[in-house]
Every structure is written in C-alpha cells, then in structure tokens.
Write an enzyme that holds these catalytic residues in place. Structure first.
Site, short mmCIF file in Angstrom:
data_model
loop_
_atom_site.label_atom_id
_atom_site.label_comp_id
_atom_site.label_asym_id
_atom_site.label_seq_id
_atom_site.Cartn_x
_atom_site.Cartn_y
_atom_site.Cartn_z
N ASP A 187 16.30 21.88 69.22
CA ASP A 187 15.25 20.97 69.21
C ASP A 187 14.31 21.21 67.82
O ASP A 187 14.00 20.15 67.19
CB ASP A 187 14.32 20.86 70.32
CG ASP A 187 13.35 19.77 70.22
OD1 ASP A 187 14.05 18.48 70.18
OD2 ASP A 187 12.11 19.96 70.34
N SER A 224 15.02 15.90 73.19
CA SER A 224 14.16 16.70 72.93
C SER A 224 13.17 17.18 74.12
O SER A 224 13.01 18.27 74.36
CB SER A 224 13.41 15.83 71.89
OG SER A 224 12.34 16.57 71.47
N HIS A 253 5.31 16.18 82.46
CA HIS A 253 5.27 16.18 80.78
C HIS A 253 4.65 14.79 80.61
O HIS A 253 5.17 13.84 81.00
CB HIS A 253 6.67 16.33 80.18
CG HIS A 253 6.79 15.96 78.79
ND1 HIS A 253 6.40 17.05 77.88
CD2 HIS A 253 6.80 15.04 78.05
CE1 HIS A 253 6.21 16.66 76.86
NE2 HIS A 253 6.66 15.12 76.83
N LYS A 289 13.50 20.75 76.81
CA LYS A 289 12.75 21.90 76.81
C LYS A 289 12.16 21.88 78.27
O LYS A 289 11.80 23.19 78.88
CB LYS A 289 11.47 21.29 75.66
CG LYS A 289 11.75 21.77 74.42
CD LYS A 289 10.67 21.23 73.36
CE LYS A 289 10.55 19.80 73.32
NZ LYS A 289 9.55 19.39 72.18
N ARG A 330 14.62 15.14 61.91
CA ARG A 330 14.37 13.70 62.30
C ARG A 330 12.92 13.04 61.54
O ARG A 330 13.07 12.04 61.11
CB ARG A 330 14.17 13.58 63.73
CG ARG A 330 15.52 13.62 64.57
CD ARG A 330 15.18 13.81 66.19
NE ARG A 330 14.39 12.72 66.62
CZ ARG A 330 13.72 12.97 67.80
NH1 ARG A 330 13.86 14.16 68.42
NH2 ARG A 330 13.17 12.08 68.12
#
Lengths: 436, 436
Positions: free
Chosen positions: B161, B183, B82, B187, B168
């Site tokens: 999320d 977050s 990621h 995922k 947020r």
C-alpha cells in the site's frame, strides 16, 4: 504546470492544449517527467481518446522533439506515401519511381520489418551495395536528381516517438488511434512532405484487423494531418491475403522490377496505381484520380519509372548489373514446395500466417536485433480464386536453414483454404477518405 | 505470465484473478515489475473499475505483502472503526474506550494528519509523553489489559500500500473506489480486526465530496470486505461543517474528555454513539443498533469509558495528571477572535476551509515531513443554525505564529455564511449499509 494535473485532465476526458502537451512530452524527452507518469497518461489517452485538434498538437510537439528535414531550395511538390504495414507489400518500391517520373518529389523515410510485416529498408538492402543510411545532404541531393530517395529514420528524427513507442509497447497502450496517428504523422511530417497518402491496411494480415478499426485510423490520420495544415488522403486497402506473388526481401525487389516492366501481378498494380494516382492529385500534378492513374500507367509503360528506379539503385550505392544477374537466381538453398492437399478453388491465403512464417524463415524479425536474410521467403504460384488440382504446386518456400522450413510447414499449410466453387472476388480498395 | 498482458486485460475491462494480481503486486513490491507498468495498470483500474471479487483479491494480495497482526490468545471480539477523514473528527478517541467498556477489543492503527484532515496519532501525541509507536508485544498486551490500544502503522504492515499510494499520488489515480477500498481494507484487516465499521464522510470537508461518491465507496467497502469474510458496516456521515466545537490536536483531546464526561457537543456524540452501536452489533455484544446505543451511553454515563481512556494514556506513556493540568490552558500565544460581520443565523461553516486554514496554523500538514503543533487550532463558540449578533465572537483561532494567523484570516472569514432565518437542520447520519 504539473504533470499530475495534465494526467488528471486527460483522465477526466479533457482536451489538452499545445502548451500542456509540450510541457509533458518535452519534459519526458528531457528526463524531467518520469516514465511512470507518462505511462499513466498513455493509458488515460488510450481509454479516453483525443480530439483531432489535440492529436494534431501532440503530433506537432513530437515532430519538434527532433530534427525536421529542410527541403528548401528543392522544387516540390513533396508527397509521400505511408503504409500501416502488410505482407508482400512492396508498393513503396514501385510507387516512388513511378510518381517521381510524373513530377512528384518523394522524400521517403521507411522502417524495417517487425513482427509479421515486412520492411522497405530490409528489402532495399537485399540489393548488393544499397545504402539506406543516407546523410541529409545525400538525401536532399538524390531527391533533387532522381525525384526520390529512400532512407531510414535517423535518431534525430522524432526522438519523442522512439521513447513513447518503447513505453507503449510494455504498457499495453500501442493500439490507440490518436497515439498511432501522432506516431505515424510526426515522422512523415518530419521528413518534409507537404501532402501524404496513407495506405491503411485492413484485415488479418494488417495491424488493423477490422474495417472499423482501419477506418477509425484512416479518418484520424486525415483529420489530424489536416489540422496540421497538410493535404491528406487515406486509402483503406484489403490485407487478407499477401499482396502480389512474392514475399521476402530480394524476392520483393524482383517483383518490383516485374511491375516496373509492366508485368506485375494485377492486385499489386491495382493498389499501386490507385495510391500513386492520389499522390499526383495531392501534389497538384493531376486534377482527378482517373487522370492520375493514366499518368502513372504511362510512366510504367514508357519505362521511365524503371529508369528512375535503376538510377536510384546506383545513386544509393547498389549495383544494377549485379541486381539483374541475381534476378531469378538469388534463392536460399533450403526450400520446399507447398502442394495442394485436395483439388478445388483457393478460398483464402491467410496473410497473417504467411507473414508469421516469414519471421521463422528469415524474412522478418521478432525483435529489432534479429538479422534478416535477403534470399528467403515465398514465391506463390496461385492466389485466392485460382483453381488447383490435388498435388499441384501452390508455392515455393525458401528458408534460412532446413530447421526453419520444418518449423513453418504446418503453419503455411494451414494458411491455405481450398474448397469447391470459386470464391467471390474481394475488393482491394475498400474506402478512400480525402481532405484535399 | 507477463505484466503487459495483465495491463491489457484490465484495459479491456476484464476481471483479474488472484494469481494475476499476486504476480503483479508481489512483482512490484519485489522490484521485478517497474513503476511504469504499475502506473499504466493503475490508470486502467481507475477508468475501468474492479468487481468486488477482484477488489477483494487485490486487498488480500496487498494484505499479505507484509505482516498480519496475530491477536491469537486474546479473547475478542475484535472490532475497529475507520473514518475516511474529516475536520474536527476526534471520534476514534472517544469511541475506542467507549466500546472497550462494553466488551469489544479495539486493535486501532491510525494515521497522521495530511492535507485538510486531522490525524488521530497527531492528536494523541499532543498528550505529554504519549507514545504511538508501540511494539507488537505492547500492542497485544495493552489490548488485553484495557480493551484497546492506539498505534501507528509500522513499515511492516502492508508495504504494497505504501508503494502503491506513493505512485497513485503522482499519477492522478488516487480517487479510484476499488483502489481506495483495497488500501483502507488491507490495512484494517492486517491489524487483526474481524469486523469493521466505516465512517464514510461525505461533503466539502471530506475526501468524498458528494453523497454519490461517498455511497459508492461505502458500498465498495461493504461488498469487498464481505467478500474477504469480514463483517462490515458503512455509515455515511455528513462532513459539511467541522464535527464538534474544537479543531486541533490537544484541543480535540480536550473535547474527547468533555465527551467522556458526558458533556460533549450533540453532533459529535450523535455520530460517536451511532458508530459505537454498530461496533457492538458487529462484535455480537448487542443485538440491535438501539441496544448498542443504550450500552454505549451507559459506558459514558457511568464514567467507565473515561477510566479506560485514562488507563490507556498512562499505559502508552502519557501523563494523565499533566493532561488534566493542561486542559483549558494549553493554547498557543498567538490568537485572534473571529467576529460576526453581521447579525443573523449561521447558515454554514465550511469544513474544508477550516481544515485548510488548520494546515497554515500548524494543526495539519502539507507533506509528511512538516511538523504539527499541539496547541493550535479552532475553538468554535457557535455552530450552524445558531443566532448571532453583529460583532459577536464566532470562534477563537490559535496559530503557530502571528504570520500564520494573518495568512488564514480571509480564508476563515469566508468559511462562515451568515444570513437571515434559521437554516434547515442537516441530518448527520446520511445512510447506513450493513452486511452483518
């Protein structure tokens, strides 16, 4: 301007200016800024604080979210007192006629009992007929005629505070010094006072549990109020045990009469004279606190303060004759006596526990919708420092029903600490912070 | 349990346990806890932080707010990468077939462009026919057949999320390390990965603008992911200038093909090989990063990675023949050339400005509803450190229309700094934090 940028600035510890605060608070009151943004901002304020200038700007913005009382045409000086709340705290009822007798105008808007602390409006309404929801015209007229008037805050006074307070209550952001400051000051300035004396209570029976927290609030009220152009004094007073000998609604009206007849308990009068003296100084009627105290004592001694109180009772719809008939007799039928479990000296009477027991008895309330009762509460025979014999009566407790008495017995018993040796006397006036 | 007590505990810096976080987050997702309480809590988390154990519990609660991908029946190891987002960052497109060729299974769920950073799904969808909305059955089948599959996150994956992120965004609580960590991790764990390699970008073109912030996030991802029982590596890489020579959607697919044909730009391949090597180590296919890098290079050199990429294009509905026809030709008709204003060495190409210009051109988007264009972006002739003559071409810029080109010209020009003397070479791999 965007709400999220204002939240971010505060999150980073920045100082918001009046335009930013007006955008945010006015937007909230008008429904343009949603609660979820306001609550994030409240938490940022809670954790990052506010400068005096910033708190003053917030107060001013809140103040102008609603109606500001117009006292023009009446001759001042306009001085009010505000207490952060305690147990047995009927000082306002004695103070207002006392300083009015000395030439101060007192435009007093008070609140109701909530939690363990009592409320001036609930006490006044225990006088048969007494109205606390005055129109603006009556409020002005009564101040002009008697030097003071006592009313509740209407929905038009600082609506921003009502919305913010409700949100703070459910988002764990109540105990923030600048937010408390803005909430208190905006309402007091809205009622038209030019000078304000704050009685910041400190101790287990107060909202501020420690001297440090009390001093922080006291200083914030002075610096913020001064930044708003008002003359401000904060007096920090002890709220470890209940003030005076009576805790209740009508019971506290009775004790008010005792005080106005120059027969009040020493602790209660010490606080009342000191706060009154500062009001006289703040209003320019006395040059020093000592001179102010002399004038206050005189207004009690001569009976002028009592006369003004009775005039106000009649003016606001109350029945002075009925009040005097009820005096000493207006007691709930369900009662019990608190007896000393052992002999010795009373080391402490926990004001918080007494206040909490009062909620069960019907003195105060848990939520704004609960009823309160006029004829319930505590009559204390002895205060901290007194010598007692085992089995001697310490107090009589009156409750709305028998069940309420059962519910408080253990709590009330635990409020008393009895031990050998007289405890050291606690000072009542802990600190005075003046900016006049 | 009461929401206000949970907010207060966090406000005081306390550590929330799993039961408290589950009560709060599940209550929010189910509509029992209102947004105004959640946003106050978010700000308290922002300002007070979270421990690794607490962030892991939050991640786990968020993860279980929705569907967790079931990859049972397929032989692993399942490892994903990621990136926190950059400009010209097409690493995922090269990396997935490269490590799949080495025996790693990559269950890749990606996002779309937002703000100045590009999105893997938008790049893939520039290939005619390519589908990124795979069913769970297809996702499983394609991973089994080709070693990897690329899809978007469905609404069923971590709904907590989506709600929290939206809140947020409007409450200035985005840039919180534990909230970002939860977050991202929730995922990535939900897609079924056992081990994860994070490319935490650092610099003006990244979400984390400073090495300190990037390292804080990198360490938080490692400690929190480890506390959840996953094998985690964070690699902090520089995002000062765009990665590679092409920035866009189809333009980045083209550069992916260059890389898979062993003709990619040096900087892009350095990052890709390093991340790939860590994936092999995390998946147990290589013992050391050096061995991992050798295996990755081999999978490129032999063409196996390219074959898998083409197989995936076909599998996900894309047309490989059309892709090759378009290669080098798929360009928006409106373009201009960026020329060097003076001679010298390129001192810097500001990735943030290039990324921001990309939003105007149609590479990226301002809001989730804006369309993106396949055939727009930047082809850079030279990168930082290159010598240029006055008037020499630095880049070609393609835009969705002529107006978009006009809009970016000054911004793009200001992205380049040209001066005398070759600048010191910046390292690309800044730090590696491994817990495997």
């Amino acid at each position: 301007m965007r709400a999220v940028d204002i939240i971010q600035k505060k999150r980073e510890g920045g100082e918001l200016d009046r335009a930013e605060l007006a955008f945010f608070i006015d937007g909230y009151v008008a429904g343009r800024i949603p609660e979820y943004q306001v609550s994030a901002w409240l938490m940022a304020v809670f954790l990052k604080g506010m400068s005096s200038v910033e708190a003053a700007a917030l107060t001013d913005v809140m103040l102008h979210s609603g109606k500001v009382m117009d006292l023009s045409g009446i001759t001042g000086p306009f001085v009010d007192k505000h207490s952060t709340g305690g147990v047995g705290d009927k000082v306002s009822l004695i103070l207002a006629p006392m300083v009015a007798a000395c030439g101060i105008k007192v435009p007093m808007m008070s609140g109701r009992a909530l939690g363990h602390t009592g409320g001036t409006l609930d006490k006044l309404e225990s006088i048969p007929g007494y109205r606390t929801g005055l129109s603006e015209a009556d409020f002005r007229a009564f101040i002009e005629q008697d030097g003071f008037a006592m009313t509740g805050q209407t929905a038009e006074i600082v609506p921003a505070d009502k919305k913010l307070y409700a949100l703070r209550d459910v988002t764990a952001t109540v105990e923030s010094i600048p937010l408390i400051t803005a909430s208190i000051l905006s309402k007091k300035v809205a009622e038209g006072a030019e000078a304000l004396v704050f009685d910041v209570k400190s101790g287990p029976g107060a909202f501020m549990k420690t001297p440090e927290r009390a001093e922080a609030l006291a200083r914030s009220l002075v610096s913020t109020g001064t930044a708003m152009g008002k003359r401000i004094v904060s007096v920090i007073t002890d709220m470890t045990e209940p003030l005076g000998l009576k805790v209740g609604n009508f019971l506290e009206v009775e004790e008010t009469l005792d005080c106005l007849e120059n027969a009040g308990p020493e602790d209660l009068m010490e606080v009342t004279y000191r706060l009154g003296a500062w009001m006289l100084v703040a209003g320019g009627v006395a040059k020093t606190v000592e001179e102010g105290e002399r004038l206050c004592r005189k207004s009690i001694r001569t009976g002028i303060a009592r006369e003004l109180f009775m005039a106000n009772v009649r003016r606001q719809g109350g029945q002075p004759e009925r009040l005097l008939e009820l005096r000493g007799n207006y007691r709930a039928k369900d009662s019990y006596e608190v007896l000393a479990p052992t002999g010795g000296f009373i080391q402490a009477i926990d004001a918080y526990k007494i206040g909490l027991a009062g909620v069960y008895l019907g003195v105060g309330r848990d939520t704004a919708l609960d009823p309160v009762y006029p004829d319930v509460g505590f009559v204390l025979d002895k205060k901290t420092g007194a010598a007692v014999l085992a089995g001697e009566r310490l107090a009589t407790v009156y409750g709305k029903d028998a069940a309420s008495l059962e519910a408080v017995k253990a709590l009330v018993a635990s409020a008393y600490a009895i031990g050998p040796g007289a405890p050291a006397r606690r000072p009542l006036i802990l600190k005075e912070i003046s900016a006049i």
